[in-house]
Design an enzyme around this catalytic site. Structure first.
Site, PDB file in Angstrom:
ATOM      1  CD  GLU A  37       3.655   6.577  -0.377  1.00 30.11           C
ATOM      2  OE1 GLU A  37       3.678   5.342  -0.253  1.00 30.11           O
ATOM      3  OE2 GLU A  37       2.906   7.330   0.277  1.00 30.11           O
TER       4      GLU A  37
ATOM      5  CG  ASP B 105      -1.910   1.179   1.182  1.00 35.44           C
ATOM      6  OD1 ASP B 105      -2.577   1.343   0.131  1.00 35.44           O
ATOM      7  OD2 ASP B 105      -2.001   1.927   2.168  1.00 35.44           O
TER       8      ASP B 105
HETATM    9  P1  NAI Z   1       1.646   2.786  16.889  1.00 35.05           P
HETATM   10  O1  NAI Z   1       2.567   3.844  17.328  1.00 35.05           O
HETATM   11  O2  NAI Z   1       0.391   2.517  17.659  1.00 35.05           O
HETATM   12  O3  NAI Z   1       2.449   1.389  16.774  1.00 35.05           O
HETATM   13  C1  NAI Z   1       3.739   1.293  16.228  1.00 35.05           C
HETATM   14  C2  NAI Z   1       4.436   0.128  16.901  1.00 35.05           C
HETATM   15  O4  NAI Z   1       5.728  -0.027  16.297  1.00 35.05           O
HETATM   16  C3  NAI Z   1       4.665   0.357  18.409  1.00 35.05           C
HETATM   17  O5  NAI Z   1       4.222  -0.762  19.154  1.00 35.05           O
HETATM   18  C4  NAI Z   1       6.166   0.543  18.506  1.00 35.05           C
HETATM   19  O6  NAI Z   1       6.702   0.067  19.738  1.00 35.05           O
HETATM   20  C5  NAI Z   1       6.655  -0.288  17.338  1.00 35.05           C
HETATM   21  N1  NAI Z   1       8.023   0.046  16.945  1.00 35.05           N
HETATM   22  C6  NAI Z   1       8.668   1.231  17.076  1.00 35.05           C
HETATM   23  N2  NAI Z   1       9.945   1.112  16.664  1.00 35.05           N
HETATM   24  C7  NAI Z   1      10.098  -0.184  16.272  1.00 35.05           C
HETATM   25  C8  NAI Z   1      11.197  -0.924  15.770  1.00 35.05           C
HETATM   26  N3  NAI Z   1      12.406  -0.339  15.586  1.00 35.05           N
HETATM   27  N4  NAI Z   1      11.011  -2.224  15.485  1.00 35.05           N
HETATM   28  C9  NAI Z   1       9.801  -2.825  15.685  1.00 35.05           C
HETATM   29  N5  NAI Z   1       8.726  -2.167  16.165  1.00 35.05           N
HETATM   30  C10 NAI Z   1       8.876  -0.861  16.448  1.00 35.05           C
HETATM   31  O7  NAI Z   1       1.303   3.134  15.359  1.00 35.05           O
HETATM   32  P2  NAI Z   1       0.062   2.615  14.501  1.00 35.05           P
HETATM   33  O8  NAI Z   1      -1.080   3.557  14.650  1.00 35.05           O
HETATM   34  O9  NAI Z   1      -0.162   1.170  14.752  1.00 35.05           O
HETATM   35  O10 NAI Z   1       0.631   2.832  13.006  1.00 35.05           O
HETATM   36  C11 NAI Z   1       1.716   2.081  12.516  1.00 35.05           C
HETATM   37  C12 NAI Z   1       2.206   2.707  11.228  1.00 35.05           C
HETATM   38  O11 NAI Z   1       1.200   2.557  10.223  1.00 35.05           O
HETATM   39  C13 NAI Z   1       2.437   4.229  11.292  1.00 35.05           C
HETATM   40  O12 NAI Z   1       3.750   4.521  11.766  1.00 35.05           O
HETATM   41  C14 NAI Z   1       2.251   4.664   9.873  1.00 35.05           C
HETATM   42  O13 NAI Z   1       3.513   4.704   9.241  1.00 35.05           O
HETATM   43  C15 NAI Z   1       1.413   3.560   9.239  1.00 35.05           C
HETATM   44  N6  NAI Z   1       0.109   4.024   8.784  1.00 35.05           N
HETATM   45  C16 NAI Z   1      -0.238   3.805   7.466  1.00 35.05           C
HETATM   46  C17 NAI Z   1      -1.477   4.211   6.986  1.00 35.05           C
HETATM   47  C18 NAI Z   1      -1.897   3.934   5.571  1.00 35.05           C
HETATM   48  O14 NAI Z   1      -2.885   4.523   5.098  1.00 35.05           O
HETATM   49  N7  NAI Z   1      -1.217   3.070   4.823  1.00 35.05           N
HETATM   50  C19 NAI Z   1      -2.419   4.926   7.844  1.00 35.05           C
HETATM   51  C20 NAI Z   1      -1.979   5.047   9.240  1.00 35.05           C
HETATM   52  C21 NAI Z   1      -0.753   4.635   9.655  1.00 35.05           C
END
Ligand code: NAI
Length: 328
Positions: A260, A255
């Protein structure tokens, strides 16, 4: 307040108009992205509203600050496109929407996975042409397969719950594992070695940049399916292409894509796309690309607008906001 709204799309306006009017905020919609060339458009505004592929680097922040802008309200969760340190140095406050619908993104990841492994994208085109042949459409059951989840935050957690509903075995890696959870955390090496499917739900940081590369792909099972709904640069796209050509990677659901920003959200159907890696990936029968669409549900759009407007209003009234990034 007058807010310059960059990279505006028709689907943004209804919800932002609704919440803006209710809260005395007037949005001026610019279709162009925010970057060094367009930052001048912010002259006379009280703040900026930006999205995932807008550029908020040091040069842009300097121009915003020179124009008197102290507020950048991101209408997204990720902030890897913002130089937070420089924003703070120039007194620019950056707000974001930390969560709007983890279900939207997790469900899109599952939709892409099912489409890919059950060849729905092929079947749809065939039956439209009254071709009812099943040749080449054999898939595999998700039940009993191992899925490796990298990043177990809001979206990763919902994705895990959905996978469990399918009867899958879930293993996960997170740099900061959730405390007292029922998630089976393993090392990245074990996750790469044991997973039939790997889904990325961590943010893009210096540590996670190209976390999927030639070396880590070599550790994976033959035929692994990769899903990326997080940020493009988590995957080295050239290494992925090699993995697909060598049959090591059995499916890729993307996605997001590292390069991009010049392409996604726009119609290039009448143009020659210069990016050979993306063009080759899209040409593969086992690759599905959507253009950063995972967030795009009615519920998410409504939540994004409501939180963005609340962020702006709270900041204007109190000079602070719980969703402020650059000063935290
Ligand atoms: P979140 O902050 O709730 O979860 C992110 C998780 O990644 C946390 O548990 C964190 O501890 C972990 N993390 C941080 N550094 C890490 C590392 N070095 N190795 C492994 N894990 C690590 O964020 P959420 O809301 O779950 O979103 C995740 C990602 O999804 C966002 O950062 C964003 O880039 C992406 N996203 C994409 C969207 C889309 O439309 N395709 C829309 C919304 C978010």
């Amino acid at each position: 307040m007058k807010i310059a709204f960059f990279d505006a799309k028709s689907y943004d306006k209804p919800s932002f108009e609704k919440y803006g009017k209710e809260n005395g905020i007037a949005f001026k919609y610019f279709e162009t992205k925010l970057n060094e060339d367009t930052a001048e458009l912010t002259h006379g505004f009280d703040g900026v509203c930006a999205f995932v592929n807008d550029t908020v680097n040091a040069a842009v922040i300097d121009r915003l600050a020179d124009n008197g802008i102290r507020l950048v309200a991101l209408r997204c969760a990720g902030f890897n496109n913002v130089d937070l340190r420089h924003a703070r140095e120039r007194g620019v406050h950056v707000l974001r929407v930390p969560a709007y619908s983890p279900y939207a993104v997790a469900e899109h990841a599952v939709a892409m996975l099912l489409t890919s492994i059950r060849r729905i994208h092929k079947a749809y085109i065939r039956t439209k042409d009254f071709n009812f042949s099943l040749n080449g459409l054999t898939g595999f059951d998700l039940h009993g397969k191992t899925v490796g989840v990298i990043g177990t935050g809001k979206i990763g957690r919902v994705f895990i719950d959905i996978c469990r509903g399918f009867g899958m075995r879930v293993i996960a890696y997170d740099k900061y594992p959730a405390e007292n959870s029922d998630i089976c955390y393993v090392s990245p090496e074990r996750l790469f070695a044991e997973s039939d499917i790997i889904s990325l739900h961590c943010p893009l940081t210096d540590e996670t940049y190209h976390i999927i590369n030639a070396e880590t792909i070599a550790m994976m099972k033959k035929g692994v399916a990769l899903i990326n709904t997080s940020r493009g640069a988590l995957i080295d796209a050239d290494a992925l292409l090699e993995g697909i050509k060598s049959r090591k990677v059995g499916a890729a659901c993307l996605d997001v894509y590292e390069e991009e920003s010049d392409l996604f959200f726009e119609d290039f159907s009448g143009h020659i796309v210069e990016d050979d890696t993306l063009a080759r990936l899209i040409s593969m029968p086992n690759v599905i690309v959507t253009s950063h669409q995972a967030f795009l549900t009615e519920e998410a759009l409504d939540n994004i607008a409501e939180t963005t407007v609340r962020n702006i209003k709270t900041f204007a009234a109190t000079n602070a906001c719980e969703n402020e990034l650059s000063y935290h």
